[in-house]
Design an enzyme around this catalytic site. Structure first.
Site, PDB file in Angstrom:
ATOM      1  N   LYS A  70     -41.395  27.245  32.646  1.00 36.81           N
ATOM      2  CA  LYS A  70     -41.259  27.981  31.391  1.00 36.81           C
ATOM      3  C   LYS A  70     -41.073  27.048  30.198  1.00 36.81           C
ATOM      4  O   LYS A  70     -41.354  27.419  29.055  1.00 36.81           O
ATOM      5  CB  LYS A  70     -40.093  28.954  31.485  1.00 36.81           C
ATOM      6  CG  LYS A  70     -38.725  28.314  31.716  1.00 36.81           C
ATOM      7  CD  LYS A  70     -37.649  29.374  31.868  1.00 36.81           C
ATOM      8  CE  LYS A  70     -36.271  28.755  32.117  1.00 36.81           C
ATOM      9  NZ  LYS A  70     -35.235  29.792  32.302  1.00 36.81           N
ATOM     10  N   ASP A  99     -72.871  18.380  41.912  1.00 37.73           N
ATOM     11  CA  ASP A  99     -72.325  18.726  40.609  1.00 37.73           C
ATOM     12  C   ASP A  99     -71.158  19.687  40.854  1.00 37.73           C
ATOM     13  O   ASP A  99     -71.251  20.581  41.699  1.00 37.73           O
ATOM     14  CB  ASP A  99     -73.393  19.406  39.755  1.00 37.73           C
ATOM     15  CG  ASP A  99     -73.057  19.413  38.281  1.00 37.73           C
ATOM     16  OD1 ASP A  99     -71.882  19.700  37.959  1.00 37.73           O
ATOM     17  OD2 ASP A  99     -73.937  19.143  37.460  1.00 37.73           O
ATOM     18  N   GLU A 100     -70.079  19.516  40.114  1.00 39.04           N
ATOM     19  CA  GLU A 100     -68.889  20.341  40.352  1.00 39.04           C
ATOM     20  C   GLU A 100     -69.101  21.812  40.035  1.00 39.04           C
ATOM     21  O   GLU A 100     -68.301  22.663  40.437  1.00 39.04           O
ATOM     22  CB  GLU A 100     -67.698  19.803  39.547  1.00 39.04           C
ATOM     23  CG  GLU A 100     -67.734  20.065  38.054  1.00 39.04           C
ATOM     24  CD  GLU A 100     -68.599  19.097  37.284  1.00 39.04           C
ATOM     25  OE1 GLU A 100     -68.675  19.221  36.043  1.00 39.04           O
ATOM     26  OE2 GLU A 100     -69.213  18.206  37.913  1.00 39.04           O
ATOM     27  N   LYS A 122     -73.014  12.839  45.163  1.00 38.49           N
ATOM     28  CA  LYS A 122     -72.091  13.968  45.089  1.00 38.49           C
ATOM     29  C   LYS A 122     -72.732  15.167  44.410  1.00 38.49           C
ATOM     30  O   LYS A 122     -73.592  15.035  43.539  1.00 38.49           O
ATOM     31  CB  LYS A 122     -70.806  13.571  44.360  1.00 38.49           C
ATOM     32  CG  LYS A 122     -70.859  13.654  42.862  1.00 38.49           C
ATOM     33  CD  LYS A 122     -69.463  13.581  42.247  1.00 38.49           C
ATOM     34  CE  LYS A 122     -69.490  13.884  40.754  1.00 38.49           C
ATOM     35  NZ  LYS A 122     -69.830  15.305  40.473  1.00 38.49           N
ATOM     36  N   HIS A 182     -62.190  16.108  41.654  1.00 38.70           N
ATOM     37  CA  HIS A 182     -62.889  16.233  40.369  1.00 38.70           C
ATOM     38  C   HIS A 182     -61.930  16.784  39.317  1.00 38.70           C
ATOM     39  O   HIS A 182     -61.122  17.657  39.606  1.00 38.70           O
ATOM     40  CB  HIS A 182     -64.109  17.154  40.500  1.00 38.70           C
ATOM     41  CG  HIS A 182     -65.029  17.068  39.326  1.00 38.70           C
ATOM     42  ND1 HIS A 182     -64.771  17.716  38.131  1.00 38.70           N
ATOM     43  CD2 HIS A 182     -66.187  16.378  39.152  1.00 38.70           C
ATOM     44  CE1 HIS A 182     -65.739  17.431  37.272  1.00 38.70           C
ATOM     45  NE2 HIS A 182     -66.613  16.622  37.863  1.00 38.70           N
TER      46      HIS A 182
END
Length: 408
Positions: A97, A174-175, A172, A263
């Site tokens: 918080k 692509d995210e 790799k 990533h």
């Protein structure tokens, strides 16, 4: 109150407030994020909860701003008894918080070894990744799929082959590759591995594939196990979007026998401001390594999206420092091209992933030549040659330097 020498998680915050209010602000943080309040507790409860109360560790004024306000750093210690080995507990306790309470930023987090051991850390680490990919004495080279969403499996295989022919160690996803309408992650792993083995017969080197781990959270562990069994080279995980505890669950699973590539997607929402949020080195370095990231992608210092020199140095320190966990491989991303390789060596050393998208696909002779240009650039640096000199004997490197330049 707790004893001053007790083992605690110490969080340091940068605040903007009136100097006279700092002590009260610090006490409010220490109590508010632990026991809530002393004044509203019956006297008989004070002793019972005192072992869980936060403790102000220090207040330091950094600079004066205006109107009596200052920038200050407040350090608060939180007893280990308040944590349970999850990132949910850690982040909620030290910044839950409080993150909504005006101009305040979490800038440092010190975690005792006893508590850190409750988090899995990298399963492979630097040496394990090097062993798995057969790269011992140089940086790893990683290429990135581009224009993958909407392509059929044969089209994707063709793109993988082009990158693998360049001699890169990993390719790799692509995210943003979430859709399975054209090719599932499982089918891609199988098809790419067959293609990699065929190419290895010609080149002598088998390229690994970092597959984007996607799907509902409750299915990720089973999918990760399945992809591992099928021969995935690594699991690409959007570590902030899915959550650190999700990654830690994968890293702790013995049946997920594959490195985790973290990533940074969405992470800018946490570290992007100057007076709010959490420092980038904590988000992308410290917490990622604790969660189990064997390899960690982050914005490089060279592209349009960048962390800056100081933040990058702190992030690298988190990935490499001597802790209870294995070190992680850094993978600076964005703005990486062959002419930058000497600078990458100078800034990051040898334990590094050279991670390129446009710097490979944008080569005038195609992705295979783009990968080869990076191979030649690394070979030149390792041999003590300048890139300009090496380019006299390498057409792919010469063309790359003509397009992007050099930092020799």
């Amino acid at each position: 109150m707790i004893e001053p020498n007790a083992q605690m998680v110490i969080a340091t915050y940068r605040v903007v407030d009136h100097q006279k209010a700092l002590e009260k602000r610090a006490e409010g943080i220490a109590i508010g994020l632990t026991i809530g309040s002393w004044t509203e507790l019956p006297q008989t409860r004070h002793q019972q909860v005192s072992a869980h109360c936060g403790q102000v560790q220090g207040i330091r004024v950094v600079e004066e701003v205006a109107d009596g306000r200052v920038v200050a750093e407040i350090s608060v210690g939180y007893p280990q008894a308040n944590f349970n080995g999850t990132f949910a507990a850690l982040l909620t306790t030290v910044f839950g918080k409080l993150s909504m309470d005006g101009e305040i930023r979490l800038v440092r987090l010190q975690i005792p070894d006893e508590l850190a051991r409750q988090y899995p850390g990298p399963k492979f680490g630097v040496s394990g990744c090097r062993s798995r990919y057969g790269v011992v004495e140089r940086p790893l080279i990683m290429s990135i799929f581009k224009a993958c969403v909407g392509l059929t499996l044969p089209e994707l295989v063709s793109q993988f082959e082009e990158q693998a022919l360049g001699g890169v160690d990993l390719v790799k996803d692509d995210e943003i590759f979430f859709t399975e309408a054209y090719a599932t992650p499982e089918s891609r792993v199988v098809a790419y591995r067959e293609a990699a083995r065929a190419i290895a017969e010609r080149t002598g080197r088998e390229t690994a594939y970092a597959v984007n781990l996607t799907g509902p959270v409750h299915q990720l562990r089973e999918r990760a196990r399945r992809l591992s069994e099928l021969g995935a080279g690594a699991l690409l995980v959007n570590i902030v979007a899915y959550g650190y505890d999700v990654v830690a669950d994968l890293a702790a699973d013995e049946d997920v026998n594959v490195p985790i590539l973290a990533h940074p997607a969405v992470s800018g929402a946490l570290y992007g401001g100057n007076t709010y949020g959490v420092e980038a080195d904590i988000v992308l370095g410290q917490l990622a390594r604790m969660a189990g990231a064997d390899m960690a992608i982050f914005p490089s210092m060279y592209g349009s999206v960048t962390l800056g020199q100081t933040a990058t140095e702190r992030l690298i320190a988190h990935l490499r420092s001597d802790t209870v966990h294995k070190p992680s491989l850094p993978a600076p991303s964005a703005g990486i091209y062959p002419g930058l390789v000497p600078q990458l060596y100078a800034d990051f050393g040898n334990d590094l992933i050279v991670n390129a998208g446009g710097g490979i696909h944008g080569h005038p002779q195609g992705p295979a030549a783009g990968g080869q240009a990076f191979v030649e650039a690394i070979r030149a640096v390792r041999s003590g040659s300048t890139l300009s000199e090496a380019a006299k004997h390498s057409e792919v490197l010469r063309i790359a330097l003509q397009k992007w330049g050099t930092r020799d």
